[in-house]
Design a protein around this motif. Structure first.
Motif, PDB file in Angstrom:
ATOM      1  N   GLU A 260       0.828  -1.209   0.000  1.00  0.00           N
ATOM      2  CA  GLU A 260       0.000   0.000   0.000  1.00  0.00           C
ATOM      3  C   GLU A 260       0.861   1.256   0.000  1.00  0.00           C
ATOM      4  OE1 GLU A 260      -3.614   0.253  -0.111  1.00  0.00           O
ATOM      5  OE2 GLU A 260      -2.973  -1.665  -0.974  1.00  0.00           O
ATOM      6  N   ARG A 261       1.947   1.219   0.773  1.00  0.00           N
ATOM      7  CA  ARG A 261       2.847   2.374   0.792  1.00  0.00           C
ATOM      8  C   ARG A 261       3.474   2.588  -0.581  1.00  0.00           C
ATOM      9  NH1 ARG A 261       2.999   6.564   3.766  1.00  0.00           N
ATOM     10  NH2 ARG A 261       2.606   5.202   5.543  1.00  0.00           N
ATOM     11  N   GLN A 262       3.867   1.480  -1.255  1.00  0.00           N
ATOM     12  CA  GLN A 262       4.498   1.625  -2.551  1.00  0.00           C
ATOM     13  C   GLN A 262       3.503   2.055  -3.630  1.00  0.00           C
ATOM     14  OE1 GLN A 262       7.872   1.532  -2.681  1.00  0.00           O
ATOM     15  NE2 GLN A 262       7.334   2.587  -4.560  1.00  0.00           N
ATOM     16  N   LEU A 263       2.226   1.743  -3.427  1.00  0.00           N
ATOM     17  CA  LEU A 263       1.187   2.208  -4.345  1.00  0.00           C
ATOM     18  C   LEU A 263       0.820   3.668  -4.092  1.00  0.00           C
ATOM     19  CD1 LEU A 263      -1.124  -0.932  -4.265  1.00  0.00           C
ATOM     20  CD2 LEU A 263       0.062  -0.085  -6.304  1.00  0.00           C
ATOM     21  N   ALA A 264       1.386   4.250  -3.036  1.00  0.00           N
ATOM     22  CA  ALA A 264       1.121   5.650  -2.662  1.00  0.00           C
ATOM     23  C   ALA A 264      -0.344   5.871  -2.363  1.00  0.00           C
ATOM     24  CB  ALA A 264       1.599   6.615  -3.756  1.00  0.00           C
ATOM     25  N   HIS A 265      -0.966   4.862  -1.744  1.00  0.00           N
ATOM     26  CA  HIS A 265      -2.327   5.044  -1.260  1.00  0.00           C
ATOM     27  C   HIS A 265      -2.251   5.796   0.049  1.00  0.00           C
ATOM     28  CE1 HIS A 265      -3.916   1.382  -3.713  1.00  0.00           C
ATOM     29  NE2 HIS A 265      -3.799   2.483  -4.433  1.00  0.00           N
ATOM     30  N   CYS A 266      -2.834   6.975   0.067  1.00  0.00           N
ATOM     31  CA  CYS A 266      -2.679   7.872   1.222  1.00  0.00           C
ATOM     32  C   CYS A 266      -3.432   7.339   2.433  1.00  0.00           C
ATOM     33  CB  CYS A 266      -3.209   9.265   0.875  1.00  0.00           C
ATOM     34  SG  CYS A 266      -2.830  10.516   2.106  1.00  0.00           S
ATOM     35  N   GLU A 267      -2.822   7.526   3.615  1.00  0.00           N
ATOM     36  CA  GLU A 267      -3.492   7.204   4.857  1.00  0.00           C
ATOM     37  C   GLU A 267      -4.655   8.171   5.067  1.00  0.00           C
ATOM     38  OE1 GLU A 267      -0.563   7.590   7.854  1.00  0.00           O
ATOM     39  OE2 GLU A 267       0.787   6.104   6.998  1.00  0.00           O
ATOM     40  N   LYS A 268      -5.565   7.805   5.958  1.00  0.00           N
ATOM     41  CA  LYS A 268      -6.679   8.701   6.265  1.00  0.00           C
ATOM     42  C   LYS A 268      -6.160  10.039   6.754  1.00  0.00           C
ATOM     43  CE  LYS A 268     -10.039   5.073   7.330  1.00  0.00           C
ATOM     44  NZ  LYS A 268     -10.924   4.482   8.355  1.00  0.00           N
ATOM     45  N   ASP A 269      -5.074  10.010   7.513  1.00  0.00           N
ATOM     46  CA  ASP A 269      -4.441  11.234   7.973  1.00  0.00           C
ATOM     47  C   ASP A 269      -3.304  11.559   7.019  1.00  0.00           C
ATOM     48  OD1 ASP A 269      -3.139  13.293   9.182  1.00  0.00           O
ATOM     49  OD2 ASP A 269      -2.916  12.336  11.136  1.00  0.00           O
ATOM     50  N   CYS A 270      -3.575  12.412   6.020  1.00  0.00           N
ATOM     51  CA  CYS A 270      -2.570  12.690   4.989  1.00  0.00           C
ATOM     52  C   CYS A 270      -1.431  13.551   5.511  1.00  0.00           C
ATOM     53  CB  CYS A 270      -3.228  13.351   3.775  1.00  0.00           C
ATOM     54  SG  CYS A 270      -4.202  12.193   2.787  1.00  0.00           S
ATOM     55  N   VAL A 271      -1.656  14.281   6.615  1.00  0.00           N
ATOM     56  CA  VAL A 271      -0.550  15.020   7.226  1.00  0.00           C
ATOM     57  C   VAL A 271       0.468  14.028   7.781  1.00  0.00           C
ATOM     58  CG1 VAL A 271       0.085  16.593   9.092  1.00  0.00           C
ATOM     59  CG2 VAL A 271      -1.998  16.998   7.762  1.00  0.00           C
ATOM     60  N   ARG A 272      -0.045  12.987   8.451  1.00  0.00           N
ATOM     61  CA  ARG A 272       0.851  11.949   8.961  1.00  0.00           C
ATOM     62  C   ARG A 272       1.558  11.248   7.808  1.00  0.00           C
ATOM     63  NH1 ARG A 272      -1.976   7.357  12.324  1.00  0.00           N
ATOM     64  NH2 ARG A 272      -2.752   6.869  10.236  1.00  0.00           N
ATOM     65  N   ALA A 273       0.839  11.027   6.703  1.00  0.00           N
ATOM     66  CA  ALA A 273       1.431  10.353   5.548  1.00  0.00           C
ATOM     67  C   ALA A 273       2.592  11.152   4.977  1.00  0.00           C
ATOM     68  CB  ALA A 273       0.365  10.128   4.473  1.00  0.00           C
ATOM     69  N   ALA A 274       2.494  12.470   5.023  1.00  0.00           N
ATOM     70  CA  ALA A 274       3.557  13.316   4.487  1.00  0.00           C
ATOM     71  C   ALA A 274       4.862  13.108   5.249  1.00  0.00           C
ATOM     72  CB  ALA A 274       3.146  14.785   4.552  1.00  0.00           C
ATOM     73  N   TYR A 275       4.742  12.792   6.543  1.00  0.00           N
ATOM     74  CA  TYR A 275       5.944  12.561   7.348  1.00  0.00           C
ATOM     75  C   TYR A 275       6.415  11.113   7.272  1.00  0.00           C
ATOM     76  CZ  TYR A 275       5.333  17.197   9.362  1.00  0.00           C
ATOM     77  OH  TYR A 275       5.227  18.552   9.524  1.00  0.00           O
ATOM     78  N   ASN A 276       5.520  10.221   6.852  1.00  0.00           N
ATOM     79  CA  ASN A 276       5.840   8.800   6.836  1.00  0.00           C
ATOM     80  C   ASN A 276       6.164   8.269   5.441  1.00  0.00           C
ATOM     81  OD1 ASN A 276       5.415   8.673   9.561  1.00  0.00           O
ATOM     82  ND2 ASN A 276       3.366   7.805   9.429  1.00  0.00           N
ATOM     83  N   TYR A 277       6.457   9.162   4.503  1.00  0.00           N
ATOM     84  CA  TYR A 277       6.630   8.722   3.130  1.00  0.00           C
ATOM     85  C   TYR A 277       7.806   7.759   2.958  1.00  0.00           C
ATOM     86  CZ  TYR A 277      10.413  12.161   2.583  1.00  0.00           C
ATOM     87  OH  TYR A 277      11.569  12.873   2.717  1.00  0.00           O
ATOM     88  N   ALA A 278       8.768   7.789   3.874  1.00  0.00           N
ATOM     89  CA  ALA A 278       9.919   6.885   3.791  1.00  0.00           C
ATOM     90  C   ALA A 278       9.718   5.619   4.622  1.00  0.00           C
ATOM     91  CB  ALA A 278      11.193   7.593   4.238  1.00  0.00           C
TER      92      ALA A 278
END
Length: 314
Positions: A260-278
């Protein structure tokens, strides 16, 4: 007398300026939607004067052309403008609210994809023997090896590849969800880039158009190439490379969070996703190399996926 700020266009543009977190792609799409289907007809109208029947006529235009999703999105965006006008004291009601259930609902379409290993092997052999332009063949291979969205592949630029050449770092402005994105590059993906580099040089796009190396490949090029290889629309599409990778990786036991991370499916909290991209990057790097090994083996006729089980821990 009403001021110019009471017109639909003025309020719509003001509302869009408040969307600081929108990606450029989202903003451009909203502007295109308004300028194509709304502003020529209601842009100068006082927003309080617009009625449900008038809005229905407006929304019927894209619907009559078979653009059902566009009509629904236009209704959504116009409703947001009306509600903004109410909140800022320049509107009384949202006339689109009375049109709930009136428009034809667009059925969700699943992108056609090949998910059987035998069929994937046949596809890779077809790409290997593709006789079209080198940039198209490379775009097909990179679609398979990276399984990014077609729009992301089209906008890929050489300066987004890191110094070591083993990561493609896409800036947030190019991503659907507006968050950064890292694509680990397998040995096979780097070999394809080495093949196309003499055509493009190291400036501009990695996926050049047939019209010249400075322009990105067109939106329909990959789908047209698939049709040329005799894959019809209900068999395989450019977007289907993502489903192909996701399905086979899941079947082989790869961790669903990595996929899911490699498909770039965003988490419900996209602010958190911005910090967790790695997040999961070491694991994803192994997974992407294991995935890239698959086409090589299937193209040669293998019937068993040669994934390295050490990289498959859940």
């Amino acid at each position: 007398m009403l001021s110019a700020d009471d017109g639909f266009e003025a309020i719509a543009r003001e509302w869009m300026r408040t969307k600081a977190k929108w990606s450029p792609a989202t903003r451009d799409k909203a502007i295109w939607l308004f300028e194509t289907y709304a502003l020529p007809w209601i842009g100068k109208r006082p927003i309080r004067s617009l009625t449900p029947p008038e809005m229905l006529v407006l929304l019927r235009r894209p619907e009559s052309l078979g653009k059902l999703e566009t009509a629904q999105r236009l209704k959504q965006r116009c409703g947001q403008v009306f509600r903004y006008a109410i909140g800022t004291g320049r509107g009384d009601r949202d006339p689109t609210a009375d049109l709930r259930g009136v428009l034809t609902t667009a059925h969700v379409r699943h992108h056609a994809s090949l998910t059987r290993t035998e069929a994937v092997g046949e596809l890779m052999r077809a790409i290997d023997s593709f006789t079209g332009h080198i940039s198209t063949r490379c775009a097909l291979l990179l679609s398979a090896l990276t399984f990014v969205r077609p729009g992301e592949l089209r906008s890929w630029e050489w300066n987004e590849i890191n110094v070591d050449g083993d990561e493609w770092r896409i800036p947030p402005g190019k991503m659907k969800m507006g968050t950064p994105y890292i694509v680990p590059l397998s040995r096979q993906a780097r070999a394809v880039l080495d093949e196309i580099r003499p055509v493009t040089g190291e400036a501009g796009t990695c996926s050049p158009s047939l019209r010249g190396p400075s322009r990105p490949v067109s939106e329909n090029t990959i789908n047209a190439a698939l049709r040329r290889m005799s894959y019809v629309t209900n068999q395989m599409t450019a977007h289907g490379f993502r489903s192909m990778a996701s399905t086979l990786l899941k079947e082989e036991g790869f961790n669903g969070d990595w996929i899911e991370r490699q498909l770039a499916h965003c988490e419900k909290d996209c602010v958190r996703a911005a910090y967790n991209y790695a997040r999961y990057l070491p694991e994803r790097r192994k997974m992407m190399q294991a995935w890239a090994d698959l086409p090589d083996s299937l193209r040669l006729g293998a019937t068993v996926i040669p994934f390295h089980r050490g990289a498959v821990q859940k």
